[in-house]
Design a protein around this motif. Structure first.
Motif, PDB file in Angstrom:
ATOM      1  N   PRO A 180       6.663  42.686  73.889  1.00 16.34           N
ATOM      2  CA  PRO A 180       5.923  43.923  73.591  1.00 16.34           C
ATOM      3  C   PRO A 180       4.781  44.208  74.546  1.00 16.34           C
ATOM      4  N   MET A 181       4.117  43.188  75.081  1.00 16.82           N
ATOM      5  CA  MET A 181       2.974  43.390  75.972  1.00 16.82           C
ATOM      6  C   MET A 181       3.246  42.674  77.292  1.00 16.82           C
ATOM      7  N   ALA A 182       2.764  43.233  78.383  1.00 18.05           N
ATOM      8  CA  ALA A 182       2.969  42.600  79.679  1.00 18.05           C
ATOM      9  C   ALA A 182       1.877  43.045  80.636  1.00 18.05           C
ATOM     10  N   LEU A 183       1.571  42.172  81.591  1.00 20.45           N
ATOM     11  CA  LEU A 183       0.614  42.466  82.649  1.00 20.45           C
ATOM     12  C   LEU A 183       1.341  42.328  83.978  1.00 20.45           C
ATOM     13  N   THR A 184       1.386  43.403  84.753  1.00 23.80           N
ATOM     14  CA  THR A 184       2.092  43.405  86.027  1.00 23.80           C
ATOM     15  C   THR A 184       1.109  43.081  87.142  1.00 23.80           C
ATOM     16  N   LEU A 185       1.367  41.999  87.858  1.00 19.10           N
ATOM     17  CA  LEU A 185       0.483  41.548  88.934  1.00 19.10           C
ATOM     18  C   LEU A 185       1.235  41.571  90.256  1.00 19.10           C
ATOM     19  N   GLY A 186       0.496  41.764  91.344  1.00 21.36           N
ATOM     20  CA  GLY A 186       1.127  41.731  92.658  1.00 21.36           C
ATOM     21  C   GLY A 186       0.164  42.169  93.738  1.00 21.36           C
ATOM     22  N   ALA A 187       0.468  41.783  94.956  1.00 21.38           N
ATOM     23  CA  ALA A 187      -0.363  42.176  96.093  1.00 21.38           C
ATOM     24  C   ALA A 187      -0.129  43.641  96.433  1.00 21.38           C
ATOM     25  N   ASN A 188      -0.930  44.155  97.359  1.00 19.91           N
ATOM     26  CA  ASN A 188      -0.727  45.519  97.834  1.00 19.91           C
ATOM     27  C   ASN A 188       0.665  45.662  98.435  1.00 19.91           C
ATOM     28  N   GLN A 189       1.295  46.805  98.182  1.00 19.82           N
ATOM     29  CA  GLN A 189       2.630  47.111  98.685  1.00 19.82           C
ATOM     30  C   GLN A 189       3.712  46.188  98.123  1.00 19.82           C
ATOM     31  N   LYS A 192       4.312  47.487  92.598  1.00 22.31           N
ATOM     32  CA  LYS A 192       3.816  47.709  91.232  1.00 22.31           C
ATOM     33  C   LYS A 192       3.947  49.181  90.832  1.00 22.31           C
ATOM     34  N   SER A 193       3.591  50.096  91.723  1.00 20.85           N
ATOM     35  CA  SER A 193       3.671  51.517  91.401  1.00 20.85           C
ATOM     36  C   SER A 193       5.120  51.970  91.243  1.00 20.85           C
ATOM     37  N   VAL A 194       6.016  51.442  92.094  1.00 18.62           N
ATOM     38  CA  VAL A 194       7.436  51.782  91.968  1.00 18.62           C
ATOM     39  C   VAL A 194       7.975  51.284  90.628  1.00 18.62           C
ATOM     40  N   TYR A 195       7.579  50.082  90.260  1.00 20.43           N
ATOM     41  CA  TYR A 195       7.991  49.535  88.963  1.00 20.43           C
ATOM     42  C   TYR A 195       7.522  50.440  87.831  1.00 20.43           C
ATOM     43  N   GLN A 196       6.272  50.908  87.911  1.00 15.97           N
ATOM     44  CA  GLN A 196       5.744  51.769  86.860  1.00 15.97           C
ATOM     45  C   GLN A 196       6.458  53.111  86.826  1.00 15.97           C
ATOM     46  N   ILE A 280      -1.400  51.291  81.306  1.00 20.27           N
ATOM     47  CA  ILE A 280      -2.753  51.239  81.876  1.00 20.27           C
ATOM     48  C   ILE A 280      -2.635  50.905  83.361  1.00 20.27           C
ATOM     49  N   ASP A 281      -3.080  51.797  84.190  1.00 23.00           N
ATOM     50  CA  ASP A 281      -3.069  51.544  85.634  1.00 23.00           C
ATOM     51  C   ASP A 281      -4.416  50.971  86.042  1.00 23.00           C
ATOM     52  N   GLU A 282      -4.388  49.793  86.675  1.00 21.29           N
ATOM     53  CA  GLU A 282      -5.608  49.073  87.066  1.00 21.29           C
ATOM     54  C   GLU A 282      -6.464  48.745  85.846  1.00 21.29           C
ATOM     55  N   VAL A 283      -5.961  47.792  85.054  1.00 26.30           N
ATOM     56  CA  VAL A 283      -6.671  47.423  83.822  1.00 26.30           C
ATOM     57  C   VAL A 283      -8.075  46.908  84.125  1.00 26.30           C
ATOM     58  N   ALA A 284      -8.291  46.390  85.332  1.00 26.99           N
ATOM     59  CA  ALA A 284      -9.618  45.881  85.683  1.00 26.99           C
ATOM     60  C   ALA A 284     -10.675  46.976  85.665  1.00 26.99           C
ATOM     61  N   GLU A 285     -10.262  48.240  85.856  1.00 30.79           N
ATOM     62  CA  GLU A 285     -11.227  49.339  85.843  1.00 30.79           C
ATOM     63  C   GLU A 285     -11.924  49.461  84.490  1.00 30.79           C
ATOM     64  N   LEU A 286     -11.292  48.988  83.431  1.00 32.35           N
ATOM     65  CA  LEU A 286     -11.908  49.055  82.103  1.00 32.35           C
ATOM     66  C   LEU A 286     -13.045  48.055  81.957  1.00 32.35           C
ATOM     67  N   PHE A 287     -13.128  47.065  82.852  1.00 30.85           N
ATOM     68  CA  PHE A 287     -14.141  46.018  82.736  1.00 30.85           C
ATOM     69  C   PHE A 287     -15.359  46.295  83.613  1.00 30.85           C
ATOM     70  N   PHE A 288     -15.255  47.255  84.515  1.00 32.28           N
ATOM     71  CA  PHE A 288     -16.351  47.503  85.444  1.00 32.28           C
ATOM     72  C   PHE A 288     -17.399  48.421  84.814  1.00 32.28           C
ATOM     73  N   VAL A 289     -18.675  48.122  85.051  1.00 26.91           N
ATOM     74  CA  VAL A 289     -19.776  48.996  84.635  1.00 26.91           C
ATOM     75  C   VAL A 289     -20.740  49.133  85.809  1.00 26.91           C
TER      76      VAL A 289
END
Length: 318
Positions: A180-189, A192-196, A280-289
């Protein structure tokens, strides 16, 4: 007249050779189906036993069998290779099911996969254990990842979405009910975007609600806006949207409790709410302040997101 016939035959042979060369590089599926498959199948059939012996994938026969071979048939006792149970041609290669004799294990065959690849003249050989005592050789006749084309039979169904091809030519499917839940990780290029994009394309054909959270001002998810049920493009909108999802989760749990079930799929179809898939695209953006005053809102968003990750599967939010 004879010279003309000879010229026509030579021209036809050259055209045929040129056509095969063009098909091999520009239409590898066509080349494999018409030329590569018969040649590989024949090479496999005629050289199977000798190849297995050279690769060390044989065992000595049982004592009784060796005795009968030596004394009744008067033949030399030879090592026993795995028994071929089934050969299944595909549009990308061959699938061969082998029954392993006592003394061999799948790891032995997997270790020799590179030697088998060269012996049978194919692009790759992958070994998969199908059940105890059986392995499947998944041969590919060409590089299936150079120009990826999913087979027509790979269609989205329920919450299973075909998104890519594996190296062995099989289809990789994203099954939301199984994972049900997954985190997609990978380097640039890395894709990841094609997968999404492939995920969204498959999910868009299904009766599900799509929720997009893209704190990069929506540069990735805005193109999907006509199909999305909701879209957040900055951290403040994302926080409010995640709060709304948690509220929806609470209401769905009330529905489950009312009908005495523990999973949304146990409800009758007419009462079952539509599944929701949150991307969620770039989940890390939710952690930045950017300032200390934003930390409270950030912490609340993260807490609500964790609640969704822990409990949302039962009520059809993925």
């Amino acid at each position: 007249m004879g010279d003309l016939t000879l010229w026509l035959e030579a021209t036809g042979a050259l055209a045929g050779a040129g056509g095969l060369g063009y098909a091999k590089h520009r239409a590898p599926r066509v080349y494999w189906s018409t030329v590569g498959l018969p040649l590989t199948w024949g090479r496999f059939t005629w050289s199977y036993r000798s190849t297995m012996e050279v690769c060390g994938l044989t065992v000595q026969p049982a004592g009784f069998r060796a005795f009968m071979t030596r004394n009744l048939t008067r033949r030399e006792v030879r090592p026993v290779p795995p028994k071929v149970r089934r050969v299944c041609p595909t549009s990308t290669g061959l699938r061969i099911t082998l029954r392993l004799p006592a003394g061999l294990e799948p790891a032995d065959v997997a270790t020799s996969s590179e030697r088998l690849r060269h012996a049978f003249g194919v692009q790759s050989v992958n070994v998969a254990e199908t059940k105890p005592g059986y392995v499947e050789l998944r041969m590919t006749g060409y590089d299936v990842l150079r120009r990826v084309r999913l087979p027509r039979s790979a269609q989205p169904r329920d919450l299973v979405v075909p998104v890519a091809l594996r190296e062995d030519g099989t289809v990789f499917e994203r099954d939301y009910r199984a994972v049900p839940m997954a985190l997609t990780l990978g380097a640039n290029q890395s894709g990841k975007s094609v997968y999404q994009r492939n995920l969204v394309k498959g999910l868009a054909k299904l009766p599900v609600g799509l929720i997009g959270i893209d704190c990069k001002r929506g540069v990735e998810h805005s193109r999907y806006a006509p199909r999305l049920s909701a879209l957040a493009t900055d951290p403040d909108m994302a926080g409010r949207l995640i709060d709304a999802l948690v509220l929806e989760m609470s209401e769905r749990f009330d529905l489950l409790a009312l009908h005495g079930v523990s999973d949304v799929w146990d409800l009758p179809a007419k009462l079952r709410p539509a599944p929701l898939v949150v991307l969620i695209d770039e989940v890390a953006e939710l952690f930045f302040v950017t300032s200390k005053k934003d930390e409270a809102a950030r912490d609340r968003t993260v807490m609500q997101l964790v609640r969704l990750g822990q409990m949302a599967r039962a009520i059809g939010i993925y």
